[in-house]
Design a protein around this motif. Structure first.
Motif, PDB file in Angstrom:
ATOM      1  N   THR A 200       0.838  -1.193   0.000  1.00  0.00           N
ATOM      2  CA  THR A 200       0.000   0.000   0.000  1.00  0.00           C
ATOM      3  C   THR A 200       0.876   1.246   0.000  1.00  0.00           C
ATOM      4  OG1 THR A 200      -0.048   0.287   2.397  1.00  0.00           O
ATOM      5  CG2 THR A 200      -1.657  -1.243   1.456  1.00  0.00           C
ATOM      6  N   SER A 201       0.248   2.358  -0.255  1.00  0.00           N
ATOM      7  CA  SER A 201       0.870   3.647   0.020  1.00  0.00           C
ATOM      8  C   SER A 201       0.521   4.006   1.456  1.00  0.00           C
ATOM      9  CB  SER A 201       0.358   4.725  -0.930  1.00  0.00           C
ATOM     10  OG  SER A 201       0.788   5.999  -0.494  1.00  0.00           O
ATOM     11  N   PRO A 202       1.435   3.812   2.404  1.00  0.00           N
ATOM     12  CA  PRO A 202       1.076   4.042   3.809  1.00  0.00           C
ATOM     13  C   PRO A 202       0.675   5.475   4.087  1.00  0.00           C
ATOM     14  CG  PRO A 202       3.444   3.672   3.582  1.00  0.00           C
ATOM     15  CD  PRO A 202       2.824   3.357   2.262  1.00  0.00           C
ATOM     16  N   THR A 203       1.307   6.429   3.397  1.00  0.00           N
ATOM     17  CA  THR A 203       0.949   7.837   3.604  1.00  0.00           C
ATOM     18  C   THR A 203      -0.531   8.060   3.332  1.00  0.00           C
ATOM     19  OG1 THR A 203       3.160   8.552   2.952  1.00  0.00           O
ATOM     20  CG2 THR A 203       1.420  10.203   2.865  1.00  0.00           C
ATOM     21  N   MET A 273      -0.051  -6.304  -6.308  1.00  0.00           N
ATOM     22  CA  MET A 273      -1.213  -5.465  -5.961  1.00  0.00           C
ATOM     23  C   MET A 273      -0.745  -4.267  -5.142  1.00  0.00           C
ATOM     24  SD  MET A 273      -4.129  -8.299  -4.873  1.00  0.00           S
ATOM     25  CE  MET A 273      -3.060  -9.207  -3.738  1.00  0.00           C
ATOM     26  N   PHE A 274      -1.275  -3.103  -5.473  1.00  0.00           N
ATOM     27  CA  PHE A 274      -0.829  -1.878  -4.828  1.00  0.00           C
ATOM     28  C   PHE A 274      -2.029  -0.979  -4.561  1.00  0.00           C
ATOM     29  CE2 PHE A 274       1.675   2.300  -5.376  1.00  0.00           C
ATOM     30  CZ  PHE A 274       2.064   2.299  -4.044  1.00  0.00           C
ATOM     31  N   ALA A 275      -2.309  -0.679  -3.291  1.00  0.00           N
ATOM     32  CA  ALA A 275      -3.398   0.229  -2.908  1.00  0.00           C
ATOM     33  C   ALA A 275      -2.893   1.662  -3.002  1.00  0.00           C
ATOM     34  CB  ALA A 275      -3.870  -0.078  -1.489  1.00  0.00           C
ATOM     35  N   TRP A 276      -3.558   2.455  -3.836  1.00  0.00           N
ATOM     36  CA  TRP A 276      -3.050   3.786  -4.172  1.00  0.00           C
ATOM     37  C   TRP A 276      -4.217   4.679  -4.566  1.00  0.00           C
ATOM     38  CZ3 TRP A 276       0.809   4.841  -8.756  1.00  0.00           C
ATOM     39  CH2 TRP A 276       1.762   5.799  -8.358  1.00  0.00           C
ATOM     40  N   LEU A 277      -3.946   5.964  -4.731  1.00  0.00           N
ATOM     41  CA  LEU A 277      -4.982   6.917  -5.093  1.00  0.00           C
ATOM     42  C   LEU A 277      -5.467   6.702  -6.525  1.00  0.00           C
ATOM     43  CD1 LEU A 277      -3.736  10.342  -3.660  1.00  0.00           C
ATOM     44  CD2 LEU A 277      -5.398   8.783  -2.669  1.00  0.00           C
ATOM     45  N   THR A 278      -6.761   6.878  -6.726  1.00  0.00           N
ATOM     46  CA  THR A 278      -7.363   6.713  -8.048  1.00  0.00           C
ATOM     47  C   THR A 278      -6.706   7.614  -9.089  1.00  0.00           C
ATOM     48  OG1 THR A 278      -9.038   8.333  -7.350  1.00  0.00           O
ATOM     49  CG2 THR A 278      -9.641   6.018  -7.205  1.00  0.00           C
ATOM     50  N   GLN A 279      -6.406   8.849  -8.714  1.00  0.00           N
ATOM     51  CA  GLN A 279      -5.947   9.834  -9.699  1.00  0.00           C
ATOM     52  C   GLN A 279      -4.553   9.543 -10.223  1.00  0.00           C
ATOM     53  OE1 GLN A 279      -6.156  12.859  -6.574  1.00  0.00           O
ATOM     54  NE2 GLN A 279      -4.125  13.572  -7.182  1.00  0.00           N
ATOM     55  N   TYR A 280      -3.775   8.722  -9.508  1.00  0.00           N
ATOM     56  CA  TYR A 280      -2.371   8.575  -9.886  1.00  0.00           C
ATOM     57  C   TYR A 280      -2.160   7.838 -11.200  1.00  0.00           C
ATOM     58  CZ  TYR A 280      -0.453  10.658  -5.659  1.00  0.00           C
ATOM     59  OH  TYR A 280      -0.084  11.542  -4.689  1.00  0.00           O
TER      60      TYR A 280
END
Length: 434
Positions: A200-203, A273-280
């Motif tokens: 994930t992106s922890p931030t 798999m990577f949890a991240w912001l939709t806009q990126y």
């Protein structure tokens, strides 16, 4: 008509015209019959001018040809402090929810737009509720800004890795337990290459966490991490359990003890798999364009079924210093019309207006129009967590604790105490510097 009555009528018309032209003290007057007006927009998050124009600027200029729109981008070289010191009059302040306090409020640019919103008949009920509620909470019950766009988190995945190991793709509606189990199936060594399943992106995920926990308790100005057991749930599901798959920690050690992140997903492509912001996906079009990928909804916690990440909206605010508040408000009202929101949605910016047709249009005119953009709307948004002016200061200790716990540098209790201590010091220093 007698001369006396005619004179009185003429005097009445003159006085009426004068009152209308002047208005009440301190109020701005809307542009009349194409009267030119200059509006300055300041972007706190510093998006490039061409991106601003693509999203908003071009449509504003087309709709209001008598408005001159000047755009100022926040940067490391020249920030809000320097801009104001130069005497710049900012009419519209643009910022994501996490930067409203540090910019708008810290520099005393906030203005309660409640009456303007009523005057211009802007329907807040048409907008995503948690985003409106977040601004009301930040404003102490007032409205210092109107949300105009949104973003949230999804789970991106690399189809080629799943195909390589014959493992089924992720699906919308998974829980974190489902995603962790799936990730373990593709955390494998293949020749000299180690693959890892889930990161994930922890931030972003901590900032937008699904339990709506704040970094800092606004009542005490203390880090909340040692005062709410929900943080243990989050760190376990987001970071610790995904990293239990054999080979995962060795992978981290080979990558400078860092959690698998953007480069591992987009460049070396050894993260499945990577949890991240939709806009990126639109910030890195080249990298995504060269991958075989798709997205599904962010996994959910069993304690909060159907609840995704918090929304991370962006707001436009009419500033206290603006001499053209009505004109600025007309711009904001236009930005939440179906016309603009459909444009934003089609080109890849999550809309703030909650209409099925607008949400269905999300991404359909982008270069990635065949992807599962509906994943962004699959879950409900978690309620927005309380915000403080210290959030950006203490975020780093929260984020760094994740890899320290995974790699055994600290146990969870020790790491949380460290977050608490570091945060207290940062908050104390910030207060002393005022």
């Amino acid at each position: 008509m007698p001369k006396q009555k005619a004179a009185l009528l003429a005097l009445s018309l003159i006085l009426s015209t004068a009152v209308t032209a002047c208005g009440k003290a301190g109020e701005s007057e809307p542009a009349q019959s194409g009267e030119p007006v200059a509006l300055t927009v300041f972007s706190m998050d510093g998006i490039p001018e061409d991106s601003f124009n693509q999203q908003f600027g071009d449509m504003i200029r087309q709709k209001f040809p008598n408005y001159t729109i000047k755009y100022i981008q926040n940067s490391k070289e020249i920030g809000l402090k320097e801009i104001l010191a130069q005497g710049e009059q900012i009419d519209l302040f643009y910022a994501p929810v996490g930067l409203v306090i540090n910019g708008l409020i810290d520099y005393n640019l906030q203005y309660d737009m409640t009456d303007l919103i009523k005057k211009h008949n802007l329907d807040l009920n048409a907008l995503e509720k948690t985003s409106v509620d977040a601004m009301k909470e930040i404003s102490g019950g007032k409205m210092y800004g109107v949300p105009v766009s949104n973003t949230s988190m999804v789970l991106f995945y690399n189809k080629d890795i799943f195909d390589k190991f014959g493992v089924p793709y992720p699906k919308d509606g998974m829980t974190w337990d489902d995603a962790i189990a799936l990730g373990s199936k593709v955390t494998r060594q293949d020749g000299d290459k180690q693959y890892v399943g889930l990161s994930t992106s922890p931030t972003h995920l901590l900032r937008m966490n699904q339990l709506s926990l704040p970094y800092v308790d606004p009542k005490t100005d203390q880090a909340s991490v040692t005062h709410n057991d929900g943080w243990k749930t989050l760190y376990n599901k987001y970071f610790i359990e995904p990293a239990q798959a054999p080979g995962y920690k060795d992978f981290m050690k080979a990558h400078k003890d860092g959690m698998p992140y953007r480069n591992e997903f987009l460049v070396s492509r050894d993260l499945a798999m990577f949890a991240w912001l939709t806009q990126y996906v639109f910030y890195f079009p080249k990298e995504f364009g060269e991958m075989n990928w798709d997205m599904v909804s962010l996994p959910t916690l069993k304690e909060k079924p159907g609840i995704g990440a918090q929304a991370y909206p962006a707001y436009f605010s009419v500033t206290s210093m603006s001499k053209h508040k009505d004109e600025a408000m007309e711009v904001i009202k236009y930005l939440v019309t179906d016309e603009v929101q459909t444009h934003l949605s089609k080109t890849g910016t999550m809309p703030i207006v909650q209409k099925e047709a607008i949400e269905k249009a999300f991404g359909e005119e982008s270069v990635f129009k065949n992807k599962n953009f509906h994943a962004a709307f699959y879950n409900k948004f978690a309620p927005s967590s309380p915000k403080t002016e210290y959030d950006s200061l203490v975020e780093s200790p929260y984020v760094h604790a994740a890899s320290d716990i995974i790699l055994g540098k600290q146990d969870m209790n020790s790491a949380f105490r460290s977050i608490d201590e570091q945060s207290a010091k940062k908050i104390q220093d910030a207060k002393a510097a005022r």
